[in-house]
Design a protein around this motif. Structure first.
Motif, PDB file in Angstrom:
ATOM      1  N   GLU A 123       0.739  -1.376   0.078  1.00  0.00           N
ATOM      2  CA  GLU A 123       0.043   0.022   0.072  1.00  0.00           C
ATOM      3  C   GLU A 123       0.888   1.322  -0.014  1.00  0.00           C
TER       4      GLU A 123
ATOM      5  N   ASP B 274      -3.922   0.515  -2.242  1.00  0.00           N
ATOM      6  CA  ASP B 274      -3.481  -0.600  -2.653  1.00  0.00           C
ATOM      7  C   ASP B 274      -3.085  -0.992  -4.003  1.00  0.00           C
ATOM      8  N   ILE B 275      -1.756  -1.263  -4.254  1.00  0.00           N
ATOM      9  CA  ILE B 275      -1.290  -1.444  -5.450  1.00  0.00           C
ATOM     10  C   ILE B 275      -0.793  -2.847  -5.630  1.00  0.00           C
TER      11      ILE B 275
ATOM     12  N   LYS C 128       2.369   2.669 -10.219  1.00  0.00           N
ATOM     13  CA  LYS C 128       1.863   1.239 -10.157  1.00  0.00           C
ATOM     14  C   LYS C 128       3.062   0.001 -10.165  1.00  0.00           C
TER      15      LYS C 128
END
Length: 214
Positions: free
Chosen positions: A129, A138-139, A195
């Motif tokens: 996160e 949240d990635i 990301k």
């Protein structure tokens, strides 16, 4: 009067012994000894601390030089253990690691959860996160978990923090039996536009336990 003097000497000696014991305990605690705790607790909480690049380096050196696998995460800022059910299943442990993984000056976090199912196939699950102005984003890519068995692991992950943050995932497909060797692939996740982007899977070799390839 002599008896009173003897009684006074006994009391004085007892007080002197108690004083020495207290001083000894204080010196022990100040020297870094653990503070005695009353009662039995199931949870274990770590002192507040931040995961650093030095911690990551130690984890990588340990994994490389000793041959013992490390996922690269050490010294959690918080960890707690939980009781399993009567079948030995459930969440066994949860650990949180605070570290700035995207170099924006804010502490992000990685959460690692140990899941047991009463067999040899327990697994770790990871959550990543980002701290975006106090909001947790949240990635975590899909499938960020281990796949483990008594003799062979089909998937493991390793976190790296130098020279930049990345996660290496080595995995292989199950075939026929748990210990049937199959081709393992290596995927590296790196930051791209906020990301984690996966590289193209790279074939490594046919193995039973992917741990041997880290």
């Amino acid at each position: 009067m002599k008896r009173n003097q003897q009684s006074g000497n006994v009391v004085f000696n007892i007080l002197l012994v108690v004083m020495f014991i207290i001083i000894g305990v204080l010196i022990y605690i100040l020297a870094g000894g653990p503070v005695p705790k009353l009662g039995d607790t199931r949870g274990v909480q770590s002192p507040d601390m931040e995961f650093t690049d030095d911690d990551a380096t130690v984890a990588q050196i340990t994994s490389r030089d000793t041959g013992e696998f490390s996922d690269g995460l050490v010294r959690p800022s918080f960890s707690e253990q939980y009781p399993l059910d009567e079948f030995g299943a459930g969440i066994a442990e949860r650990a949180v690691f605070d570290i700035d993984i995207n170099d924006d000056g804010r502490m992000d976090r990685i959460t690692r959860v140990r899941n047991e199912n009463g067999t040899d196939h327990g697994y770790y699950e990871y959550k990543i996160e980002l701290n975006q102005n106090g909001n947790w984003v949240d990635i975590t890519p899909d499938g960020f978990r281990t796949t483990e068995g008594a003799e062979c692991a089909l998937q493991k992950l390793q976190f790296n923090f130098r020279p930049q943050f990345s996660v290496v995932k080595i995995s292989r497909k199950w075939s026929e039996t748990w210990v049937t060797p199959t081709m393992a692939t290596r995927t590296v996740y790196t930051f791209n536009d906020g990301k984690l982007q996966a590289s193209a899977p790279q074939e490594l070799k046919t193995v039973c336990d992917v741990t041997d390839l880290f």
